[in-house]
Design an enzyme around this catalytic site. Structure first.
Site, short mmCIF file in Angstrom:
data_model
loop_
_atom_site.label_atom_id
_atom_site.label_comp_id
_atom_site.label_asym_id
_atom_site.label_seq_id
_atom_site.Cartn_x
_atom_site.Cartn_y
_atom_site.Cartn_z
N LYS A 1 0.86 -1.18 0.00
CA LYS A 1 0.00 0.00 0.00
C LYS A 1 0.89 1.23 0.00
O LYS A 1 1.68 1.44 0.92
CB LYS A 1 -0.90 -0.01 1.24
CG LYS A 1 -1.77 1.23 1.34
CD LYS A 1 -2.74 1.13 2.49
CE LYS A 1 -3.58 2.39 2.59
NZ LYS A 1 -4.52 2.34 3.71
N LYS B 1 -2.13 -1.55 -3.90
CA LYS B 1 -3.00 -0.38 -3.83
C LYS B 1 -2.19 0.89 -3.91
O LYS B 1 -1.19 0.99 -3.18
CB LYS B 1 -3.74 -0.44 -2.50
CG LYS B 1 -4.61 0.75 -2.24
CD LYS B 1 -5.25 0.63 -0.89
CE LYS B 1 -5.95 1.93 -0.58
NZ LYS B 1 -6.49 1.95 0.73
C1 PBG Z 1 -7.02 3.37 5.36
C2 PBG Z 1 -7.50 3.29 3.98
C3 PBG Z 1 -7.39 4.27 2.99
C4 PBG Z 1 -7.99 3.74 1.84
C5 PBG Z 1 -8.46 2.48 2.16
N1 PBG Z 1 -8.14 2.20 3.49
C6 PBG Z 1 -6.88 5.64 3.02
C7 PBG Z 1 -5.55 5.99 3.49
O1 PBG Z 1 -4.65 5.17 3.65
O2 PBG Z 1 -5.40 7.19 3.73
C8 PBG Z 1 -8.07 4.45 0.52
C9 PBG Z 1 -9.06 3.94 -0.44
C10 PBG Z 1 -9.35 4.84 -1.57
O3 PBG Z 1 -8.70 5.88 -1.80
O4 PBG Z 1 -10.31 4.51 -2.29
N2 PBG Z 1 -7.88 2.79 6.27
#
Ligand code: PBG
Length: 331
Positions: free
Chosen positions: A202, A255
C-alpha cells in the site's frame, strides 16, 4: 517466450483476421472480467436514513446501516457477491476505540448484513485512521506513529469483526507485523478458518484524496509516509508481500491499482497467492470528473481500466465502479 520462428511472416500471417468480427474478438479475448471478481466498498455512518453523496466521488455515498442493507439488496441483484466495509464513527478519540468496540458501527452492520444476506461476503477494513482524532492509522507515541503498541488495537479490531461475522478481514494500516499478530489472535479465538486479505503493498498515494474526504480520515498533522510505501519502490513491495504471506496472509493486495500495474504484475509472477488490487478513490474521481466534462467516454474508460488491472494479474478488484461495471457485464 513467444516462439516467433514457428510463425510465418506476412502475408501468410495476418493478425487482423482474428479481429474481424465482435464474435471472433470476444472468443479470443485473453483476459476476462467477471462480476464475481468485484468487491464494492461502502462507507457506513451512524444514524438512520442517511444517504449523503460524497462531493468528490459522484455516485458514492455515506450510508447509515439501513441504507447499507438496501445497497446489499441491489448488489445481490446485480450479482456482486462482496462488499468492503469502512466505518465512520460518530466520535473519534486518540486510540480509535470505535474501531474495536463490540457495538461499533462495523460490528453492528456486519451482524445485520450477515443476518439478512448470509451469502454476501463481508470484508471489513482493519485500520484505526477513520476512528482516531488525529487521523493516523496507529497510536501516537513521541510525536510519531507507534508500531508495536498499535498491533494490539488492530488485533482487537480484527477479533471484534470476526465475532460479528465478517467473512474476510483486511488490514490496511501498514504496521509491521500486523498480519502475524492478527492471525495469531484469530487462531487462538477459534477463527482459524477466517481469511486475511492484507493490504501488503500500500503506497503513500495522493490518489486517496477523495477517500479521506469520504471517511474524514485526513491526518491532522504530518503524512503517512513513515508507514505506507514510497511510490518509487517495487523491490520493497515484493518484500512486504513476502513477509505478509509468511505471517499468514491468504490474499495480498496492491494499492492503488492503475499507477501500480507493474507491481500487480510482479506480485502475480512471484507469488502463488491470490492478488487483489484496489482501484482507489482518486482513480474513480478522475474518470468521473473527465466524463462530466464530456472529455472521456466514462463506460469505456471504466471497462478498459478494470480490464487492464485484470490483465496485469489481479484476481480480485476492489472498485467504486463495481455496480456500473456489473450493469455493463450483465447486459
Ligand atoms: C485506510 C485506507 C485508505 C484507503 C483504504 N483504506 C486511506 C488511506 O490510507 O489514507 C483508501 C481507499 C481509496 O482511496 O479509495 N484505512
Amino acid at each position: 517466450m513467444t516462439k516467433d520462428h514457428l510463425q510465418p511472416g506476412f502475408p501468410v500471417t495476418r493478425l487482423r483476421r482474428m479481429r474481424r468480427t465482435p464474435a471472433l474478438r470476444e472468443m479470443l479475448a485473453e483476459t476476462r472480467l467477471c462480476v464475481s471478481q468485484l468487491i464494492y466498498p461502502l462507507f457506513n455512518v451512524e444514524g438512520e436514513g442517511v444517504k449523503s453523496e460524497i462531493p468528490s466521488m459522484p455516485g458514492q455515498y455515506q450510508l447509515s446501516t439501513d441504507n447499507v442493507l438496501r445497497e446489499c439488496d441491489e448488489l445481490a441483484e446485480l450479482g456482486i457477491g462482496s462488499v468492503l466495509l469502512f466505518g465512520i464513527p460518530a466520535e473519534k478519540d486518540e486510540h480509535g476505540s470505535g474501531a474495536f468496540a463490540d457495538d461499533g458501527i462495523i460490528q453492528r452492520s456486519t451482524r445485520e448484513i450477515k443476518q439478512r444476506f448470509p451469502d454476501i461476503c463481508v470484508v471489513t477494513d482493519i485500520c484505526l485512521c477513520e476512528y482516531t482524532s488525529h487521523g493516523h492509522c496507529g497510536i501516537i507515541e513521541d510525536g510519531g506513529v507507534g508500531n508495536d503498541n498499535t498491533l494490539e488495537l488492530l488485533t482487537r479490531t480484527a477479533l471484534s469483526h470476526a465475532e460479528a461475522g465478517a467473512d474476510i478481514v483486511a488490514p490496511s494500516d501498514m504496521m509491521d507485523g500486523r498480519v502475524g499478530a492478527i492471525r495469531e489472535t484469530l487462531d487462538s479465538a477459534g477463527f482459524e478458518e477466517l481469511p486475511i486479505m492484507a493490504y501488503s503493498a500500500k503506497y503513500a498515494s495522493a490518489f486517496y484524496g477523495p477517500f479521506r474526504e469520504a471517511a474524514g480520515s485526513t491526518p491532522q498533522f504530518g503524512d503517512r509516509k513513515t508507514y505506507q510505501m514510497d511510490p518509487a519502490n517495487s523491490r520493497e513491495a515484493m518484500r512486504e508481500i513476502a513477509l505478509d504471506i509468511k505471517e499468514g496472509a491468504d490474499i495480498i493486495m496492491v494499492k492503488p491499482a492503475l499507477s501500480y500495474l507493474d507491481i500487480i504484475s510482479q506480485a502475480k509472477a512471484e507469488f502463488n497467492v491470490p492478488v487483489a488490487a484496489y482501484n482507489v478513490s482518486g482513480e474513480y474521481s478522475m474518470v468521473k470528473a473527465a466524463a462530466a466534462n464530456g472529455w472521456l467516454d466514462e463506460k469505456r474508460v471504466m471497462m478498459e481500466s478494470l480490464l487492464s488491472i485484470r490483465r496485469a494479474g489481479a484476481d480480485v478488484i476492489i472498485t467504486y465502479f463495481a455496480k456500473d461495471a456489473a450493469r455493463t457485464l450483465n447486459r
